[in-house]
Design an enzyme around this catalytic site. Structure first.
Site, short mmCIF file in Angstrom:
data_model
loop_
_atom_site.label_atom_id
_atom_site.label_comp_id
_atom_site.label_asym_id
_atom_site.label_seq_id
_atom_site.Cartn_x
_atom_site.Cartn_y
_atom_site.Cartn_z
N LYS A 96 0.80 -1.23 0.00
CA LYS A 96 0.00 0.00 0.00
C LYS A 96 0.84 1.28 0.00
O LYS A 96 0.43 2.30 -0.54
CB LYS A 96 -0.94 0.02 1.20
CG LYS A 96 -2.10 -0.96 1.05
CD LYS A 96 -3.16 -0.69 2.12
CE LYS A 96 -4.45 -1.44 1.82
NZ LYS A 96 -4.33 -2.90 2.03
N GLU A 118 -10.16 7.19 3.47
CA GLU A 118 -11.01 6.35 4.30
C GLU A 118 -10.28 5.03 4.49
O GLU A 118 -9.42 4.66 3.71
CB GLU A 118 -12.36 6.10 3.63
CG GLU A 118 -12.36 5.00 2.59
CD GLU A 118 -11.85 5.46 1.23
OE1 GLU A 118 -11.81 6.68 0.99
OE2 GLU A 118 -11.46 4.60 0.43
N SER A 391 1.74 -9.80 -0.78
CA SER A 391 1.37 -8.38 -0.75
C SER A 391 1.65 -7.72 0.59
O SER A 391 1.86 -6.52 0.66
CB SER A 391 -0.11 -8.21 -1.11
OG SER A 391 -0.92 -9.01 -0.27
C1 PLP Z 1 -5.13 -3.87 1.34
C2 PLP Z 1 -4.42 -5.15 1.10
C3 PLP Z 1 -4.76 -6.00 0.03
C4 PLP Z 1 -5.92 -5.75 -0.90
O1 PLP Z 1 -5.82 -4.61 -1.67
P1 PLP Z 1 -5.54 -4.65 -3.24
O2 PLP Z 1 -5.86 -3.29 -3.69
O3 PLP Z 1 -6.41 -5.70 -3.84
O4 PLP Z 1 -4.11 -4.99 -3.41
C5 PLP Z 1 -4.01 -7.15 -0.17
N1 PLP Z 1 -3.00 -7.48 0.65
C6 PLP Z 1 -2.65 -6.71 1.70
C7 PLP Z 1 -1.52 -7.13 2.56
C8 PLP Z 1 -3.35 -5.52 1.96
O5 PLP Z 1 -2.99 -4.76 3.02
#
Ligand code: PLP
Length: 405
Positions: A96, A118, A391
């Site tokens: 993010k 938000e 992610s």
């Molecule tokens: C917020 C988040 C997501 C989902 O958001 P995308 O916009 O689909 O990437 C996925 N993995 C993590 C670790 C997150 O914090």
């Protein structure tokens, strides 16, 4: 051949990905969105902006992230060679921050001294507050009162970082009510304020702009896999909430027809409407999603037969959202990427596997992508190469896990 590449063909001048995307907003938001589009278009080709962006991504966020060969997981699953793109190692623990740095710099460039955002579970709020502190911007984060109660630690983090956190006590007291309040704030204070949207959602130019700030994931992964394997991967796996980490990985491989892409949504507790957040995985039995408009964009939205936005469920807050980024809807229609869903308990099992076998506790979101790979690994060949996007890290999920495990 002078045909445009797939990756370069979207969005069009009106912000459309085929039928999806666009700008479905009240008249008052048209001027600010146009201003943002102009500023972003200029910043893209401004060497000084790109240099500031790269500097922060490197020195503040920790890029490039490693592309790690998961030798023990590869051996354990007995299938393809698995590489992990380690976005979990970034500052604040997930991808993010890439987007927050980009939009924070853009806000400063537009002369706006304040950002609003938000947040549902608080992850995007924390990343926004972090970047606002670094850039000296005022920061206000709207959060459903219910979510504030559930995510007290993240509220504490945001306040420690100097952000104002405002609880939204109307409606369902969760994310979609917080979105409405943040929009209202933006319209009211648009001269001084930038709305820092957290995924590839919302009206044009957000889906394209947020994607571009995450493309670095795929650009690095491409270079890294070419270095270590001397060829492109056969498969990419990523979880899909709004879809930003997935599109960040996928985008720069879209023109490589032999690279297959799998986006993994939240299958929650089951296929019934309200029990999951699978918008594009209809082929695997998850019902309820139809094209519609939510938050300014036309895309697949989970809705009741009479068109009310459906409630959703997922063990992972980051995947728990009724709409999906319009570029994913477009990729699904074209069959360029495949979308599937994984249930809560499968994601938890996958999380435990990666923790025990590789010494990495992934975010529950990322564990969804791993669970889908684990399902398929046995049927894949040993010389196939997979890149799985991790992610984020799982530290934030310990309380939830303790309840399940
Ligand atoms: C917020 C988040 C997501 C989902 O958001 P995308 O916009 O689909 O990437 C996925 N993995 C993590 C670790 C997150 O914090």
């Amino acid at each position: 051949m002078a045909t445009k590449s797939l990756a370069e063909s979207v969005p069009d001048a009106r912000g459309r990905f085929g039928a999806y995307g666009g700008r479905y907003v009240p008249e008052t938001l048209m001027a600010p969105l146009e201003e943002l589009e102009r500023a972003y278009t200029e910043a893209r080709s401004d060497a000084k902006f790109q240099q500031e962006l790269n500097d922060l991504l490197h020195n503040f966020a920790g890029r490039p992230t490693p592309l790690q060969f998961a030798s023990r997981l590869t051996e354990y699953l007995g299938g393809p060679k698995i590489y992990l793109k380690r976005e979990d190692l970034l500052h604040t623990g997930a991808h993010k921050i890439n987007n927050c740095i980009g939009q924070g710099l853009l806000a400063a460039r537009m002369g706006k001294r304040r950002v609003v955002a938000e947040t549902g579970a608080g992850q995007h709020g924390v990343a926004t507050a972090t970047v606002a502190a670094r850039l000296g911007l005022d920061c206000t984060v709207y959060m459903g009162a219910e979510d504030m109660e559930r995510q007290r630690l993240n509220v504490f983090r945001m306040r420690l970082l100097g952000a104002e956190v405002i609880g939204v006590d109307v409606g369902s007291k969760t994310l979609k009510d917080a979105i409405n309040e943040a929009m209202r704030d933006w319209v009211t204070n648009v001269r001084t304020t930038h709305y820092l949207l957290g995924s590839v959602l919302g009206a044009h130019p957000y889906p394209a702009m947020v994607r571009d700030f995450h493309r670095v994931i795929g650009q690095e992964a491409r270079e890294q896999i070419l270095n270590s394997e001397k060829r492109l991967p056969d498969w990419l796996f990523a979880c899909v909430g709004g879809g930003s980490n997935a599109i960040g990985l996928f985008n720069d491989f879209l023109d490589d027809a032999d690279v297959r892409m799998v986006g993994v949504e939240a299958g929650g507790r089951g296929t019934a409407l309200g029990e999951h957040a699978a918008r594009l995985a209809a082929a695997t039995g998850f019902g309820g999603a139809k094209p519609g408009v939510l938050q300014g964009t036309y895309t697949y939205v989970l809705q009741t037969p009479d068109g009310q936005i459906s409630t959703t469920h997922s063990v992972s807050a980051g995947l728990d959202y009724p709409a999906i980024g319009p570029q994913h809807a477009w990729l699904a229609d074209r069959g360029r990427a495949e979308y599937t869903a994984v249930r809560d308990e499968e994601a938890i099992e996958a999380l435990k596997t990666l923790a025990e076998i590789e010494g990495i506790i992934p975010a529950l979101e990322s564990a969804h992508a791993l669970a889908e790979l684990m399902r398929r690994a046995a049927k894949m060949k040993r010389d196939e190469i997979v890149i799985l996007n991790v992610s984020g890290r799982g530290d934030k999920d310990m309380e939830i896990l303790a309840r399940y495990v």
